[in-house]
Design a protein around this motif. Structure first.
Motif, mmCIF file in Angstrom:
data_model
loop_
_atom_site.group_PDB
_atom_site.id
_atom_site.type_symbol
_atom_site.label_atom_id
_atom_site.label_comp_id
_atom_site.label_asym_id
_atom_site.label_seq_id
_atom_site.Cartn_x
_atom_site.Cartn_y
_atom_site.Cartn_z
ATOM 1 N N ILE A 61 25.004 18.163 32.366
ATOM 2 C CA ILE A 61 24.070 19.283 32.293
ATOM 3 C C ILE A 61 24.836 20.510 31.819
ATOM 4 C CG2 ILE A 61 22.541 20.814 33.607
ATOM 5 C CD1 ILE A 61 21.409 18.019 33.608
ATOM 6 N N ILE A 62 24.264 21.208 30.854
ATOM 7 C CA ILE A 62 24.856 22.457 30.368
ATOM 8 C C ILE A 62 23.728 23.490 30.335
ATOM 9 C CG2 ILE A 62 24.699 21.602 28.002
ATOM 10 C CD1 ILE A 62 26.996 23.435 27.267
ATOM 11 N N SER A 63 23.806 24.446 31.248
ATOM 12 C CA SER A 63 22.689 25.367 31.447
ATOM 13 C C SER A 63 23.158 26.805 31.569
ATOM 14 C CB SER A 63 21.936 24.974 32.729
ATOM 15 O OG SER A 63 20.907 25.895 33.017
ATOM 16 N N ASN A 64 22.319 27.712 31.103
ATOM 17 C CA ASN A 64 22.581 29.136 31.292
ATOM 18 C C ASN A 64 22.188 29.592 32.694
ATOM 19 O OD1 ASN A 64 23.534 29.406 28.712
ATOM 20 N ND2 ASN A 64 21.702 30.384 27.897
ATOM 21 N N ASN A 65 21.512 28.733 33.408
ATOM 22 C CA ASN A 65 21.003 29.098 34.723
ATOM 23 C C ASN A 65 22.137 29.172 35.748
ATOM 24 O OD1 ASN A 65 18.998 29.662 36.692
ATOM 25 N ND2 ASN A 65 17.580 28.332 35.597
ATOM 26 N N ILE A 66 21.786 29.637 36.946
ATOM 27 C CA ILE A 66 22.763 29.845 38.016
ATOM 28 C C ILE A 66 22.986 28.561 38.822
ATOM 29 C CG2 ILE A 66 22.305 32.316 38.176
ATOM 30 C CD1 ILE A 66 20.469 31.741 40.552
ATOM 31 N N GLU A 67 24.117 28.520 39.505
ATOM 32 C CA GLU A 67 24.512 27.324 40.249
ATOM 33 C C GLU A 67 23.465 26.837 41.258
ATOM 34 O OE1 GLU A 67 28.235 25.483 42.794
ATOM 35 O OE2 GLU A 67 28.468 27.413 41.800
ATOM 36 N N PRO A 68 22.808 27.728 42.040
ATOM 37 C CA PRO A 68 21.807 27.224 42.988
ATOM 38 C C PRO A 68 20.646 26.472 42.317
ATOM 39 C CG PRO A 68 22.415 29.463 43.574
ATOM 40 C CD PRO A 68 23.056 29.176 42.237
ATOM 41 N N ARG A 69 20.391 26.733 41.041
ATOM 42 C CA ARG A 69 19.380 25.988 40.300
ATOM 43 C C ARG A 69 19.978 24.713 39.698
ATOM 44 N NH1 ARG A 69 15.431 23.044 38.650
ATOM 45 N NH2 ARG A 69 14.643 23.353 36.552
ATOM 46 N N VAL A 70 21.141 24.836 39.089
ATOM 47 C CA VAL A 70 21.707 23.754 38.280
ATOM 48 C C VAL A 70 22.377 22.666 39.117
ATOM 49 C CG1 VAL A 70 23.322 23.227 36.409
ATOM 50 C CG2 VAL A 70 22.021 25.367 36.358
ATOM 51 N N ALA A 71 23.225 23.046 40.061
ATOM 52 C CA ALA A 71 24.017 22.060 40.819
ATOM 53 C C ALA A 71 23.151 21.042 41.569
ATOM 54 C CB ALA A 71 24.981 22.767 41.751
ATOM 55 N N PRO A 72 22.129 21.466 42.335
ATOM 56 C CA PRO A 72 21.309 20.456 43.020
ATOM 57 C C PRO A 72 20.567 19.537 42.046
ATOM 58 C CG PRO A 72 20.900 22.635 43.940
ATOM 59 C CD PRO A 72 21.739 22.824 42.713
ATOM 60 N N PHE A 73 20.133 20.096 40.925
ATOM 61 C CA PHE A 73 19.441 19.293 39.916
ATOM 62 C C PHE A 73 20.394 18.231 39.368
ATOM 63 C CE2 PHE A 73 17.607 18.183 35.854
ATOM 64 C CZ PHE A 73 16.241 18.209 36.100
ATOM 65 N N ALA A 74 21.607 18.650 39.004
ATOM 66 C CA ALA A 74 22.610 17.717 38.479
ATOM 67 C C ALA A 74 23.011 16.693 39.532
ATOM 68 C CB ALA A 74 23.829 18.495 37.987
ATOM 69 N N ASP A 75 23.184 17.135 40.778
ATOM 70 C CA ASP A 75 23.546 16.218 41.856
ATOM 71 C C ASP A 75 22.501 15.127 42.023
ATOM 72 O OD1 ASP A 75 25.869 17.605 42.383
ATOM 73 O OD2 ASP A 75 25.062 18.677 44.131
ATOM 74 N N GLY A 76 21.225 15.500 41.906
ATOM 75 C CA GLY A 76 20.143 14.521 42.024
ATOM 76 C C GLY A 76 20.208 13.446 40.957
ATOM 77 N N LEU A 77 20.780 13.781 39.830
ATOM 78 C CA LEU A 77 20.944 12.821 38.737
ATOM 79 C C LEU A 77 22.345 12.201 38.714
ATOM 80 C CD1 LEU A 77 19.177 14.820 35.875
ATOM 81 C CD2 LEU A 77 18.396 12.664 36.886
ATOM 82 N N ARG A 78 23.188 12.640 39.668
ATOM 83 C CA ARG A 78 24.593 12.204 39.735
ATOM 84 C C ARG A 78 25.347 12.540 38.448
ATOM 85 N NH1 ARG A 78 22.365 7.121 42.392
ATOM 86 N NH2 ARG A 78 22.571 7.599 44.603
ATOM 87 N N LEU A 79 25.123 13.764 37.974
ATOM 88 C CA LEU A 79 25.768 14.236 36.755
ATOM 89 C C LEU A 79 26.636 15.446 37.052
ATOM 90 C CD1 LEU A 79 22.794 14.147 34.209
ATOM 91 C CD2 LEU A 79 24.532 12.392 34.601
ATOM 92 N N GLN A 80 27.658 15.634 36.224
ATOM 93 C CA GLN A 80 28.424 16.864 36.266
ATOM 94 C C GLN A 80 27.578 17.960 35.625
ATOM 95 O OE1 GLN A 80 31.866 15.185 34.122
ATOM 96 N NE2 GLN A 80 33.097 16.087 35.767
#
Length: 158
Positions: A61-80
């Motif tokens: 995942i490569i996003s301009n968004n902030i960590e509280p939005r991006v990290a849980p989303f990526a974790d749910g997909l098991r992605l960095q």
């Protein structure tokens, strides 16, 4: 202009990735994998990413968004993930190269915006796919950006 156009991410044929020697997908979140601010990816996106993974293609995942939005989303997909990527600058893509140890020529950036995702890919030297957004944002800033995108795409069709 993007290298490729598809309606949704799951419409991208895996054969396209293989033909272009893609080893890593750089993924936008909002309006690419899910609705804007939805904490869950679209079911079809999850299924497509699983097929890509089975084919040996890494995703990040490569996003301009902030960590509280991006990290849980990526974790749910098991992605960095890379937050605050500063697209359209190439900072996030360069970080992805370091994280994955995959060269840029084997990466594909997938997103829904010309002025962030596609431009980022062009600046960084990676191939890009422009997908149709799930929904159009309501703010003036986004409406203006989308208007310019439509102008550019209309010119391309000519």
């Amino acid at each position: 202009m993007p290298n490729f156009f598809y309606d949704k991410i799951w419409d991208i044929p895996l054969s396209l990735l293989q033909e272009n020697n893609i080893k890593c997908l750089l993924l936008d979140i909002d309006n690419t994998l899910t609705l804007h601010d939805d904490p869950n990816p679209h079911k079809s996106a999850v299924e497509w990413l699983a097929l890509a993974s089975e084919a040996g293609i890494k995703s990040i995942i490569i996003s301009n968004n902030i960590e509280p939005r991006v990290a849980p989303f990526a974790d749910g997909l098991r992605l960095q993930c890379i937050c605050h990527a500063k697209k359209p600058l190439s900072k996030g893509v360069n970080q992805a190269v370091v994280l994955t140890e995959i060269p840029k020529e084997n990466m594909l950036l997938i997103g829904d915006q010309i002025f962030t995702d596609v431009l980022c890919g062009k600046f960084a030297g990676v191939k890009t796919v422009l997908v149709t957004p799930f929904e159009f944002e309501k703010t003036r800033f986004f409406r203006l950006k989308r208007w310019f995108e439509r102008l550019i795409l209309k010119e391309k069709r000519k």
